[in-house]
Design an enzyme around this catalytic site. Structure first.
Site, mmCIF file in Angstrom:
data_model
loop_
_atom_site.group_PDB
_atom_site.id
_atom_site.type_symbol
_atom_site.label_atom_id
_atom_site.label_comp_id
_atom_site.label_asym_id
_atom_site.label_seq_id
_atom_site.Cartn_x
_atom_site.Cartn_y
_atom_site.Cartn_z
ATOM 1 C CE LYS A 187 27.323 36.330 31.383
ATOM 2 N NZ LYS A 187 28.766 36.056 31.631
ATOM 3 C CE LYS A 206 35.149 41.701 38.450
ATOM 4 N NZ LYS A 206 33.793 41.792 37.876
ATOM 5 C CE LYS A 216 30.997 38.746 40.642
ATOM 6 N NZ LYS A 216 30.295 39.736 39.874
ATOM 7 N NE ARG A 217 40.478 37.894 35.673
ATOM 8 C CZ ARG A 217 41.419 38.186 34.784
ATOM 9 N NH1 ARG A 217 41.167 38.053 33.501
ATOM 10 N NH2 ARG A 217 42.605 38.581 35.171
ATOM 11 C CB THR A 252 27.399 40.852 31.760
ATOM 12 O OG1 THR A 252 28.733 40.312 31.841
ATOM 13 C CG2 THR A 252 27.411 42.168 30.994
ATOM 14 C CG HIS A 258 34.112 48.520 28.962
ATOM 15 N ND1 HIS A 258 33.052 47.662 29.118
ATOM 16 C CD2 HIS A 258 34.237 48.729 27.643
ATOM 17 C CE1 HIS A 258 32.560 47.346 27.932
ATOM 18 N NE2 HIS A 258 33.266 47.983 27.013
HETATM 19 C C1 LIG Z 1 29.696 36.876 32.187
HETATM 20 C C2 LIG Z 1 31.090 36.481 32.388
HETATM 21 C C3 LIG Z 1 31.978 37.339 33.044
HETATM 22 C C4 LIG Z 1 31.554 38.654 33.639
HETATM 23 O O1 LIG Z 1 31.138 38.428 34.970
HETATM 24 P P1 LIG Z 1 30.935 39.627 36.018
HETATM 25 O O2 LIG Z 1 30.317 38.950 37.181
HETATM 26 O O3 LIG Z 1 30.003 40.596 35.365
HETATM 27 O O4 LIG Z 1 32.267 40.187 36.300
HETATM 28 C C5 LIG Z 1 33.287 36.927 33.211
HETATM 29 N N1 LIG Z 1 33.715 35.748 32.750
HETATM 30 C C6 LIG Z 1 32.887 34.886 32.123
HETATM 31 C C7 LIG Z 1 33.415 33.578 31.666
HETATM 32 C C8 LIG Z 1 31.550 35.225 31.910
HETATM 33 O O5 LIG Z 1 30.746 34.365 31.275
#
Ligand SMILES: *Cc1c(COP(=O)(O)O)cnc(C)c1O
Length: 806
Positions: free
Chosen positions: A656, A550, A544-545, A652, A354
């Site tokens: 979404k 990022k 996101k984190r 991911t 990852h």
């Molecule tokens: C999908 C998801 C992530 C991953 O988000 P990225 O933008 O791909 O880093 C992190 N936290 C939650 C709660 C998510 O649903």
């Protein structure tokens, strides 16, 4: 007049009342909302259990191969809606609850998020569990039942404060305590050679016991098991010590066991160095492997057929010690020869990588590893001598051998978990095409040349049940009206929408749903933050984190630049924007926490400046988690996927958003590259350096100061932040953060700034053409069905596990 409920709903209502009385122990008058929640789950669970048992019997009768997904994280979120909707009982449950005067939506809000993960990696594991069941693949997820999962984030005066999450405080009606499924897990001690046999005598033992949660697949096709381990002391209390007056010492073993399953390390893509973390990893891996081997022998008799009936997938290196543990079980407990055991181990295990970030590749100080797991250390040396022998036979260089070795010999000697996982697996996969290519050319370059057939790509996906149907029922309804129901079973059937992308009436309906979702989100955010948002503004979202790679900082600096521009040129036709940020920072990650504070400081200043009027608002949403994501994503117009190219393995979140009709502004990183290929260049906004260009810039000596000083907009924004314009209470607060941009800017914020700002103005231009925007939104929805985790899991099943989905 509400419609008369059908008899099934009436029967369910009666069952819920019965459960409330006999299992929750409340009558309808004294029941609290929480009691109703428990009763609804338990009533539904009865139906789930029937499918669960039927699924297990079917697997058994077919002698089928089972898939085991080992993951230190499962970021599940809430389960009620998932289970109801996958069981096909949505209408029935809504009506049944209404008969009791209860709204399903209100009840669902009572469920705490099961937040047993940090971010993308843990959420992937949860999507995969749902898709495995949906594809009717017999599978178990294995992990840890953390009593306090991911921390809850509170924002105090703009700063992140971490609080324990108490998701089990009201009990957990989904889980089954399987005290009978328990195993002893050893640490420390010594290894005794006994003729040909070897015996490990640990100095400490702890007991792992299972909690099982059923995972319902789409249309209830199969119910699989998520098995999470908890820990107990062998002696819960030492009575002699207690009776002698040492009341705390008598409980020390139990406390030590509890600490193993207490918290999820809040480290995202950086290893926690703590010994406790290694203990946790071995704890859940060893318990899972004992369980897997026991089940295999129970059903198939002979451990030698393991690879035919068992596929073990390691989600990152956290369970990589599985390679040594399985070898230990096969050699020491089952008497196999080393080479036969190694072939069997490799045939059984596969590994998913990852991260390429060097600081995030797990490794353990060798003395620590050897002290805790002395037998495993011997096995690792033995595996190492075999792969180094292979390297020598191939005529590889000393430098290659050093890169291949399971032991890092630079400085303090360390055990490299990624190399161990690579060596002990028949398949090593990346999670997006670009990431897999970079694995071959960077971290695993030497291992890849030695074993060229091992690396393969499996681009991530997300489950469309949670990330479209459940989180966005109104959009789902419109799509059903437009193209029928086929996409509910096969997300790639969404492509039928392409032909309708120019249909003005459909565009209108999609826009109406988006607006309604934005109104709902605005109301929620008003309650959470007190900030009032205009639902007709462009909702521009980065959730996101919080991590420097990022690049929330790039977004914030551009926000400041935009603020300057709006004030300097109020006459221009600015697009009203709402900038939404959310995400947690690892508790030890200073700069990430400072970036959260900066977002808050910028928000306070801009939101209270009458001269930008309603044109720009900034919100930081506290405690980002799965349930918040389910509210925010359906309301987003623009999805920020702006990592430094080459650093985001897949992402991911990007999938979404596109599935819910947001346009992406992003770099050519991770799965963005494949999203662009599928939605088409004209329906995505790409900017910035490519991964190759980033590597090249770094190699040739990058000078961010020159870039900042050469870009007026960038320099003004950076200087405003650095000089305390947004932090008058502490003008020096961001000096260090901004000095970092001038000095090294490892994440290339300066290099990409102009390109990003221009891309944002291109977004504005698109927004001024609502029909064009809607068309692009529909093309996004239509073309990202491929990013369903059903497709991903289908590929794992075919290429790695050799199981056939039904
Ligand atoms: C999908 C998801 C992530 C991953 O988000 P990225 O933008 O791909 O880093 C992190 N936290 C939650 C709660 C998510 O649903």
């Amino acid at each position: 007049m509400p419609p008369t409920p059908d008899p099934k709903a009436e029967a369910l209502a009666a069952r819920i009342a019965d459960v409330l009385r006999h299992r929750v122990g409340k009558d309808e008058r004294s029941a609290k909302r929480h009691d109703w929640f428990t009763a609804a789950v338990l009533a539904l669970r009865d139906d789930v259990i029937d499918r669960w048992m039927e699924s297990t019997q079917r697997t058994h009768a077919a002698g089928a191969k089972r898939v085991y997904y080992l993951s230190l994280e499962f970021l599940i979120g809430r389960l009620l809606r998932d289970a109801i909707s996958n069981m096909g009982m949505l209408r029935e449950m809504e009506q049944a609850l209404r008969l009791h005067g209860i709204d399903l939506g209100d009840l669902a809000e009572l469920e705490p998020d099961a937040a047993l993960g940090n971010g993308g990696l843990g959420r992937l594991a949860a999507c995969f569990m749902e898709s495995l069941a949906s594809l009717d693949i017999p599978a178990y997820g294995y992990g840890i039942r953390y009593v306090n999962g991911m921390f809850r984030q509170r924002i105090d005066d703009g700063w992140q404060v971490e609080l324990p999450e108490t998701w089990l405080a009201h009990g957990n009606p989904w889980e089954f305590d399987r005290r009978e499924s328990c195993y002893r897990i050893g640490y420390g001690g010594e290894v005794i050679a006994n003729g040909d046999a070897v015996e490990w005598r640990p100095s400490e033992l702890v007991e792992a016991s299972a909690f099982d949660t059923p995972v319902v697949g789409w249309r209830g096709r199969r119910v699989n098991t998520l098995r999470l381990w908890t820990a107990h002391a062998l002696d819960p209390i030492r009575l002699d010590a207690f009776n002698a007056g040492d009341h705390f010492g008598a409980l020390a073993d139990q406390l030590r066991a509890d600490s193993l399953v207490r918290v999820l390390y809040p480290a995202d893509s950086s290893p926690a160095g703590q010994e406790l973390r290694l203990r946790q990893e071995y704890f859940f891996t060893a318990a899972s492997l004992q369980d897997i081997v026991r089940r295999h022998i129970q059903y198939h008799g002979d451990v030698r057929s393991l690879a035919q009936k068992v596929a073990i997938q390691l989600n990152d290196t956290h369970p990589a010690v599985a390679v040594a543990e399985l070898m230990r079980l096969l050699v020491d407990d089952h008497g196999l020869e080393f080479d036969e055991a190694f072939a069997l181990t490799q045939g059984t295990i596969a590994y998913t990588n990852h991260t390429l970030l060097p600081e995030a590749l797990e490794s353990w100080p060798l003395p620590l590893f050897e002290r805790l797991l002395p037998r495993h250390m011997q096995i690792i040396y033995a595996i190492n001598s075999r792969i180094l022998r292979d390297a020598r036979r191939q005529g590889m260089s000393d430098a290659d051998a050093a890169a291949i070795s399971l032991i890092d010999e630079h400085g303090e000697r360390r055990v490299r978990m990624a190399n161990l996982a690579f060596a002990g697996a028949h398949s090593v996969n990346g999670v997006a095409a670009l990431h897999t290519d970079l694995m071959k050319s960077t971290v695993f370059s030497a291992l890849h040349r030695l074993y060229p057939a091992r690396i393969n790509n499996k681009t991530n996906g997300v489950t469309p049940r949670r990330w479209l149907q459940q989180c966005n029922p109104a959009l789902t309804g419109i799509i059903r009206d437009a193209i029928g129901d086929a996409f509910l079973d096969d997300a790639e059937a969404l492509s039928a929408l392409n032909a309708l992308a120019g249909d003005a009436a459909l565009g209108e309906r999609v826009a109406e749903v988006k607006r309604a979702n934005k109104v709902a989100l605005a109301a929620h955010l008003k309650e959470l933050t007190g900030i009032r948002l205009n639902p007709d503004a462009l909702f521009d979202v980065q959730i996101k984190r919080i991590h420097e790679y990022k690049r929330q900082l790039l977004n914030l600096v551009e926000t400041v630049a935009l603020y300057d521009q709006i004030r300097s040129h109020p006459e221009r036709d600015w697009v009203p924007r709402v900038k939404i940020f959310g995400g947690k920072a690892a508790s030890s990650y200073h700069n990430a926490k400072l970036i959260i504070k900066l977002a808050g400081d910028i928000a306070r200043r801009i939101n209270s400046d009458p001269s930008v009027g309603g044109l720009l608002k900034v919100v930081f949403v506290p405690n980002y988690n799965v349930s918040l994501a389910e509210r925010i994503i359906p309301a987003a117009d623009l999805s920020e996927q702006i990592s430094t190219a080459g650093m985001e393995a897949s992402g991911t979140g990007n999938m979404k958003f596109a599935l819910n009709g947001a346009l992406t502004i992003g770099t050519l990183d991770g799965a963005n590259v494949e999203i662009k290929d599928r939605v088409g260049d004209e329906h995505i906004v790409i900017f910035g350096l490519t991964a190759d260009e980033v590597a090249q810039r770094r190699a040739e000596g990058y000078n961010p100061r020159a870039i900042i000083e050469g870009s007026r907009e960038l320099q003004q924004a950076v200087e405003a932040i650095a000089s305390g314009v947004f932090s008058p209470d502490d003008p020096g607060r961001y000096r260090g953060l901004m000095d970092g941009l001038y000095a090294h800017d490892w994440f290339m914020v300066a290099a990409d700034f102009d390109s990003y700002a221009a891309a944002q103005r291109a977004v504005d231009a698109r927004w001024h053409d609502p029909a064009g925007w809607r068309r692009s939104a529909i093309h996004n929805i239509a073309n990202v069905g491929w990013f369903s985790s059903d497709r991903t899991i289908g590929e794992y099943a075919r290429d790695i596990w050799q199981v056939t989905p039904t």
